[in-house]
Design an enzyme around this catalytic site. Structure first.
Site, short mmCIF file in Angstrom:
data_model
loop_
_atom_site.label_atom_id
_atom_site.label_comp_id
_atom_site.label_asym_id
_atom_site.label_seq_id
_atom_site.Cartn_x
_atom_site.Cartn_y
_atom_site.Cartn_z
CG ASN A 33 -1.60 1.26 1.41
OD1 ASN A 33 -1.80 2.07 0.59
ND2 ASN A 33 -2.32 1.35 2.38
CD1 TRP A 34 3.57 0.97 -2.97
CD2 TRP A 34 3.50 2.17 -4.73
NE1 TRP A 34 4.30 0.41 -3.84
CE2 TRP A 34 4.19 0.96 -5.05
CE3 TRP A 34 3.61 3.30 -5.75
CZ2 TRP A 34 5.15 0.72 -6.25
CZ3 TRP A 34 4.56 2.93 -6.89
CH2 TRP A 34 4.96 1.81 -7.13
CE LYS A 35 -0.35 3.27 4.64
NZ LYS A 35 -0.50 3.38 6.18
CG HIS B 186 -5.99 1.88 5.14
ND1 HIS B 186 -5.61 2.92 6.13
CD2 HIS B 186 -5.07 0.95 5.13
CE1 HIS B 186 -4.43 2.66 6.43
NE2 HIS B 186 -4.07 1.55 5.86
CD GLU C 41 -3.22 5.40 6.61
OE1 GLU C 41 -3.16 5.49 5.47
OE2 GLU C 41 -2.46 4.77 7.21
CD GLU D 182 -3.67 -2.49 7.26
OE1 GLU D 182 -2.68 -2.75 6.91
OE2 GLU D 182 -4.32 -1.49 7.18
N GLY E 212 2.09 2.31 10.91
CA GLY E 212 3.05 3.33 10.54
C GLY E 212 3.83 3.87 11.83
CB SER F 297 4.99 -1.69 12.00
OG SER F 297 4.50 -0.22 12.18
N GLY G 32 2.54 -1.15 4.29
CA GLY G 32 2.61 0.39 3.88
C GLY G 32 4.15 0.59 3.66
N GLY G 33 4.74 1.50 4.62
CA GLY G 33 6.05 2.02 4.85
C GLY G 33 6.96 1.07 3.85
P1 PGA Z 1 2.46 0.40 7.89
O1 PGA Z 1 0.88 0.37 7.01
O2 PGA Z 1 3.27 -1.05 7.07
O3 PGA Z 1 3.19 1.60 7.28
O4 PGA Z 1 2.31 0.23 9.07
C1 PGA Z 1 0.09 -0.74 6.89
C2 PGA Z 1 -1.12 -0.19 5.97
O5 PGA Z 1 -1.62 0.93 6.50
O6 PGA Z 1 -1.67 -0.72 5.13
#
Ligand code: PGA
Length: 256
Positions: free
Chosen positions: A9-11, A96, A98, A168, A174, A214, A235-236
């Protein structure tokens, strides 16, 4: 035996040139590593076409990070599931935390988006997870139960069977704080219990449930080796080709 899934997930990250470089690096690394896990990358909308162009090499699939709840028409700024499907996008992240938090996406909106995705043959990667206060007050099962039931249980069995779930925990996204392997295992098992109650044991067993929060090359193997963890939503760590491919390789070591 089935393959694990690793979705990146590049966001809202990267410039056009950075995205291009990342895709090229991923291609090179995937070509060499040939992980058996299914790899999905979910770039921002402007980079989707670039990603689907390279997808022809069959090294990865491409997912979106969002879709409109509407079919088509006068909805300025929106991107429809049908548009994405017409560009060979195969998956879509929905629910998600977010989007729940910053864009007020509630259970009702999410059922509409899930329906849109499925009607256009996009596979939803449906995210659920509790916040830290919810975990600390012992409400995590209740929260995830509500999210799974309200977001997905309107589907009939055939529709539900297409959905991927991602657990998640919001406090792990993050933050560098991952769920312990036991916490992940317990929640994945709980999610399967909910699915079994609604759709039966066979569907519960067959549903892919990913872990996200994470996840990185240091902890992926331990998390992925937990019973019921079918891969990860990253994500990251998906923004660096080497790191992401290392995670994909770790997901390829064991079969589910
Ligand atoms: P993260 O994000 O790996 O940076 O914690 C995961 C996600 O939001 O899908």
């Amino acid at each position: 035996m089935r393959k694990k899934i690793v979705a990146g997930n590049w966001k809202m990250n990267l410039s056009f040139h950075e995205a291009e470089a990342l895709i090229h690096n991923l291609m090179d690394e995937l070509e060499e590593a040939k992980p058996t896990a299914e790899v999905i990358i979910c770039p921002s909308f402007p980079f989707i076409e670039m990603a689907t162009d390279y997808m022809e090499e069959h090294l990865f699939k491409v997912g979106a990070q969002n879709i409109s709840p509407f079919d088509s028409g006068a909805y300025t700024g929106e991107v429809s599931a049908a548009m994405l499907a017409s560009m060979d996008v195969t998956h879509c992240i929905l629910g998600h935390s977010e989007r729940r938090k910053y864009f007020n996406e509630d259970d009702k909106m999410l059922t509409i988006k899930v329906n849109q995705a499925l009607a256009n043959k996009l596979i939803p990667i449906f995210c659920v997870g509790e916040s830290l206060p919810e975990r600390e007050s012992g409400k995590h099962l209740e929260v995830v139960r509500r999210q799974v039931r309200h977001g997905l249980f309107h589907l009939d069995t055939d529709e539900f069977a297409k959905v991927i779930i991602a657990y998640e925990p919001v406090w792990a996204i993050g933050t560098g704080m991952t769920a312990t392997p036991e916490q992940a295992k317990d929640m994945h098992s709980y999610i399967r219990t909910l699915i079994a109650e609604r759709y039966g044991d066979e569907v519960a067993k067959a549903t892919m449930v990913l872990y996200g929060g994470s996840c990185n090359s240091e902890n992926a193997l331990e998390i992925f080796s937990q019973e019921g963890v079918d891969g990860g939503l990253i994500g990251g760590a998906s923004l660096k080709a080497e790191e992401f491919i290392s995670i994909c390789k770790q997901a390829s070591i064991q079969d589910v």
